[in-house]
Scaffold this motif. Structure first.
Motif, PDB file in Angstrom:
ATOM      1  N   ARG A 114      -9.998  -4.999 -13.183  1.00 11.17           N
ATOM      2  CA  ARG A 114      -9.504  -5.470 -11.884  1.00 11.17           C
ATOM      3  C   ARG A 114      -8.667  -6.739 -12.047  1.00 11.17           C
ATOM      4  N   ARG A 133      -4.471  -6.967 -11.834  1.00 13.96           N
ATOM      5  CA  ARG A 133      -3.931  -7.895 -10.835  1.00 13.96           C
ATOM      6  C   ARG A 133      -2.894  -8.812 -11.478  1.00 13.96           C
ATOM      7  N   ILE A 191      -0.559  -8.417  -3.777  1.00 14.07           N
ATOM      8  CA  ILE A 191      -1.541  -8.289  -4.861  1.00 14.07           C
ATOM      9  C   ILE A 191      -2.332  -9.590  -5.021  1.00 14.07           C
ATOM     10  N   GLU A 248      -7.684 -10.663  -3.042  1.00 14.27           N
ATOM     11  CA  GLU A 248      -8.960 -11.322  -3.321  1.00 14.27           C
ATOM     12  C   GLU A 248      -9.309 -12.413  -2.313  1.00 14.27           C
ATOM     13  N   ALA A 289      -4.613  -3.221  -1.147  1.00 12.36           N
ATOM     14  CA  ALA A 289      -4.342  -2.570  -2.429  1.00 12.36           C
ATOM     15  C   ALA A 289      -3.438  -1.358  -2.228  1.00 12.36           C
ATOM     16  N   TYR A 312      -5.199  -1.313 -10.032  1.00 11.18           N
ATOM     17  CA  TYR A 312      -5.897  -2.359  -9.267  1.00 11.18           C
ATOM     18  C   TYR A 312      -6.568  -1.769  -8.026  1.00 11.18           C
TER      19      TYR A 312
END
Length: 137
Positions: A4, A8, A63, A67, A77, A131
């Motif tokens: 992940r 990213r 991107i 998070e 995503a 991702y």
């Protein structure tokens, strides 16, 4: 290996590298005799260079913001995949529409510039897909 995090970083780096490679002739080729030729070179295709740069930079922002937790990570995503595909597709249409001019004669490397931009943009949708898969699993 954290897939992940790696995907990213690769996605963000691919977007930035695509834009840097895209604008490189502006930094390298100088002279007033090339100004109109470079302008027509970059205006080729359906969206021109500005559309490619916009899609790539927007993909990098999306991107990078997955998070943060402000929006559903799966949605962002998916948006990153679409923006990555839009970047590569617009780069490909731009590369196919470029017509050689006199600037190509003086700067032979420019013949490979548009295909190189397309090649550099390919990791963007691929890493966005990896991702997204990591985010959704």
């Amino acid at each position: 290996m954290n897939l992940r995090a790696v995907s990213r970083r690769v996605g963000i780096a691919a977007a930035v590298v695509t834009v840097v490679a895209l604008v490189a002739p502006y930094a390298i080729i100088t002279g007033p005799e090339y100004a109109s030729q470079l302008a027509s070179y970059y205006a080729s295709g359906a969206v021109g260079w500005s559309g490619i740069a916009l899609f790539a930079l927007l993909a990098a922002v999306v991107i990078a913001s997955v998070e943060q937790g402000n929006v559903d990570p799966g949605t962002l995503a998916g948006v990153a995949i679409v923006l990555g595909l839009a970047t590569t597709a617009s780069a490909a249409t731009w590369a196919l529409a470029v017509q050689p001019t006199a600037v190509f004669r003086d700067h032979l490397w420019l013949v490979w510039h548009a295909p190189a931009v397309v090649a550099l943009s390919v990791p963007l949708p691929l890493s966005a897909a990896v991702y997204a898969r990591a985010v959704l699993s």
